[in-house]
Write a protein that holds these residues in place. Structure first.
Motif, PDB file in Angstrom:
ATOM      1  N   SER A  98       0.703  -1.266  -0.094  1.00  0.00           N
ATOM      2  CA  SER A  98       0.094  -0.011   0.024  1.00  0.00           C
ATOM      3  C   SER A  98       0.720   1.175  -0.098  1.00  0.00           C
ATOM      4  O   SER A  98       0.490   2.198  -0.727  1.00  0.00           O
ATOM      5  CB  SER A  98      -1.079   0.100   1.142  1.00  0.00           C
ATOM      6  OG  SER A  98      -1.810  -1.034   1.072  1.00  0.00           O
ATOM      7  N   VAL A 125      -8.093   4.761  -3.885  1.00  0.00           N
ATOM      8  CA  VAL A 125      -9.311   4.349  -3.093  1.00  0.00           C
ATOM      9  C   VAL A 125      -9.399   2.989  -2.809  1.00  0.00           C
ATOM     10  O   VAL A 125      -9.696   2.601  -1.633  1.00  0.00           O
ATOM     11  CB  VAL A 125     -10.694   4.965  -3.604  1.00  0.00           C
ATOM     12  CG1 VAL A 125     -11.887   4.457  -3.123  1.00  0.00           C
ATOM     13  CG2 VAL A 125     -10.486   6.551  -3.722  1.00  0.00           C
ATOM     14  N   LEU A 126      -9.186   1.984  -3.795  1.00  0.00           N
ATOM     15  CA  LEU A 126      -9.465   0.492  -3.275  1.00  0.00           C
ATOM     16  C   LEU A 126      -8.209   0.187  -2.466  1.00  0.00           C
ATOM     17  O   LEU A 126      -8.418  -0.714  -1.536  1.00  0.00           O
ATOM     18  CB  LEU A 126      -9.338  -0.136  -4.648  1.00  0.00           C
ATOM     19  CG  LEU A 126     -10.689   0.031  -5.727  1.00  0.00           C
ATOM     20  CD1 LEU A 126     -10.065  -0.882  -7.000  1.00  0.00           C
ATOM     21  CD2 LEU A 126     -11.852  -0.645  -4.983  1.00  0.00           C
ATOM     22  N   LEU A 128      -6.848   2.025  -0.208  1.00  0.00           N
ATOM     23  CA  LEU A 128      -7.207   2.324   1.107  1.00  0.00           C
ATOM     24  C   LEU A 128      -8.441   1.574   1.797  1.00  0.00           C
ATOM     25  O   LEU A 128      -8.505   1.348   3.068  1.00  0.00           O
ATOM     26  CB  LEU A 128      -7.368   3.888   1.297  1.00  0.00           C
ATOM     27  CG  LEU A 128      -6.236   5.012   0.801  1.00  0.00           C
ATOM     28  CD1 LEU A 128      -7.009   6.440   0.333  1.00  0.00           C
ATOM     29  CD2 LEU A 128      -5.312   4.950   1.777  1.00  0.00           C
ATOM     30  N   LEU A 129      -9.365   1.293   0.893  1.00  0.00           N
ATOM     31  CA  LEU A 129     -10.571   0.554   1.337  1.00  0.00           C
ATOM     32  C   LEU A 129      -9.811  -0.947   2.024  1.00  0.00           C
ATOM     33  O   LEU A 129     -10.193  -1.391   2.796  1.00  0.00           O
ATOM     34  CB  LEU A 129     -11.416   0.235   0.273  1.00  0.00           C
ATOM     35  CG  LEU A 129     -12.268   1.354   0.298  1.00  0.00           C
ATOM     36  CD1 LEU A 129     -13.302   0.991  -1.152  1.00  0.00           C
ATOM     37  CD2 LEU A 129     -13.302   1.665   1.322  1.00  0.00           C
ATOM     38  N   GLY A 130      -8.791  -1.232   1.222  1.00  0.00           N
ATOM     39  CA  GLY A 130      -8.186  -2.612   1.478  1.00  0.00           C
ATOM     40  C   GLY A 130      -7.478  -2.423   2.840  1.00  0.00           C
ATOM     41  O   GLY A 130      -7.686  -3.548   3.748  1.00  0.00           O
ATOM     42  N   ALA A 132      -8.484  -0.345   5.375  1.00  0.00           N
ATOM     43  CA  ALA A 132      -9.637  -0.313   6.164  1.00  0.00           C
ATOM     44  C   ALA A 132     -10.461  -1.517   6.457  1.00  0.00           C
ATOM     45  O   ALA A 132     -11.002  -1.467   7.447  1.00  0.00           O
ATOM     46  CB  ALA A 132     -10.266   0.841   5.963  1.00  0.00           C
ATOM     47  N   LEU A 133     -10.705  -2.386   5.510  1.00  0.00           N
ATOM     48  CA  LEU A 133     -11.820  -3.352   5.368  1.00  0.00           C
ATOM     49  C   LEU A 133     -11.515  -4.274   6.961  1.00  0.00           C
ATOM     50  O   LEU A 133     -12.501  -4.458   7.494  1.00  0.00           O
ATOM     51  CB  LEU A 133     -11.337  -4.332   4.247  1.00  0.00           C
ATOM     52  CG  LEU A 133     -12.725  -5.189   3.980  1.00  0.00           C
ATOM     53  CD1 LEU A 133     -13.761  -4.563   4.051  1.00  0.00           C
ATOM     54  CD2 LEU A 133     -12.332  -6.068   2.526  1.00  0.00           C
ATOM     55  N   ARG A 135     -10.630  -3.612   9.756  1.00  0.00           N
ATOM     56  CA  ARG A 135     -11.323  -2.676  10.914  1.00  0.00           C
ATOM     57  C   ARG A 135     -12.603  -2.340  10.762  1.00  0.00           C
ATOM     58  O   ARG A 135     -13.544  -2.619  11.758  1.00  0.00           O
ATOM     59  CB  ARG A 135     -10.391  -1.194  10.868  1.00  0.00           C
ATOM     60  CG  ARG A 135      -9.279  -1.388  11.535  1.00  0.00           C
ATOM     61  CD  ARG A 135      -8.133  -0.297  11.011  1.00  0.00           C
ATOM     62  NE  ARG A 135      -6.620  -0.651  11.200  1.00  0.00           N
ATOM     63  CZ  ARG A 135      -6.006  -1.771  10.474  1.00  0.00           C
ATOM     64  NH1 ARG A 135      -6.285  -2.592   9.613  1.00  0.00           N
ATOM     65  NH2 ARG A 135      -4.517  -1.860  11.091  1.00  0.00           N
ATOM     66  N   LEU A 136     -13.104  -2.271   9.629  1.00  0.00           N
ATOM     67  CA  LEU A 136     -14.720  -2.090   9.343  1.00  0.00           C
ATOM     68  C   LEU A 136     -15.291  -3.476   9.827  1.00  0.00           C
ATOM     69  O   LEU A 136     -16.330  -3.429  10.369  1.00  0.00           O
ATOM     70  CB  LEU A 136     -14.888  -1.770   7.782  1.00  0.00           C
ATOM     71  CG  LEU A 136     -14.476  -0.277   7.457  1.00  0.00           C
ATOM     72  CD1 LEU A 136     -14.618  -0.191   6.060  1.00  0.00           C
ATOM     73  CD2 LEU A 136     -15.300   0.796   8.262  1.00  0.00           C
ATOM     74  N   LYS A 137     -14.784  -4.607   9.152  1.00  0.00           N
ATOM     75  CA  LYS A 137     -15.137  -5.801   9.677  1.00  0.00           C
ATOM     76  C   LYS A 137     -15.312  -5.910  11.121  1.00  0.00           C
ATOM     77  O   LYS A 137     -16.236  -6.568  11.808  1.00  0.00           O
ATOM     78  CB  LYS A 137     -14.489  -6.898   8.951  1.00  0.00           C
ATOM     79  CG  LYS A 137     -15.041  -8.262   8.924  1.00  0.00           C
ATOM     80  CD  LYS A 137     -14.550  -9.246   8.331  1.00  0.00           C
ATOM     81  CE  LYS A 137     -15.092 -10.824   8.212  1.00  0.00           C
ATOM     82  NZ  LYS A 137     -14.542 -11.690   7.663  1.00  0.00           N
TER      83      LYS A 137
END
Length: 152
Positions: A98, A125-126, A128-130, A132-133, A135-137
């Motif tokens: 990343s 964006v993808l 950063l989403l990867g 954050a995923l 932590r979101l989960k």
């Protein structure tokens, strides 16, 4: 073109294996000593390859960036050897990749004096989403994710 794609995939496998080996060595002898051994063995290997190819590098014509690359490479291996055993293979690799993607987009934009294109922004964006995923989960399913994170 397919040869270069296969070489890049092979390089990724070698880098992943190298990180795991350096991480194990780091836990035994320390990250900086592991980095020194990595570079001593790498230097010896490349020296043998150059001798086998009957090629002699011309150190006088090498640009300064070549030496900076060596410094950055040594620093990368030392930091990675320190971080890898503490974060685990997946987390360390994901964060390193990343960082490489984000810095590559930034460097390209600065060098070209342009704003990143739509696909590059989508890629960032993808990434950063990867990051954050997980932590979101963990917020959505805290009990299941906490158990997985402690086991890994």
């Amino acid at each position: 073109m397919i040869l270069y794609v296969l070489l890049a995939l092979l390089n990724g496998l070698i880098i992943g294996t190298s990180r795991a080996v350096n991480g194990q060595l780091s836990t035994r002898i320390g990250p900086f000593r592991a980095s020194v051994w990595n570079h001593v063995v790498g230097f010896a290997f490349l020296s043998v390859v150059l001798l086998a190819l009957h090629s002699r590098p011309d150190a006088h014509s090498a640009p300064v960036a070549a030496y900076l690359g060596g410094v950055f490479g040594a620093l990368f291996v030392a930091v990675n050897s320190h971080v890898f055993p503490r974060l685990g293979a997946m987390n360390a690799s994901l964060l390193v990749i990343s960082g490489q993607v984000l810095s590559a987009v930034t460097i390209d934009c600065v060098n070209q004096r342009t704003v990143p294109s739509g696909p590059r922004i989508l890629g960032v964006v993808l990434v950063l989403l990867g990051l954050a995923l997980p932590r979101l989960k963990a917020r959505i399913r805290p009990e299941e994710t906490k158990e997985r994170l402690t086991n890994s």
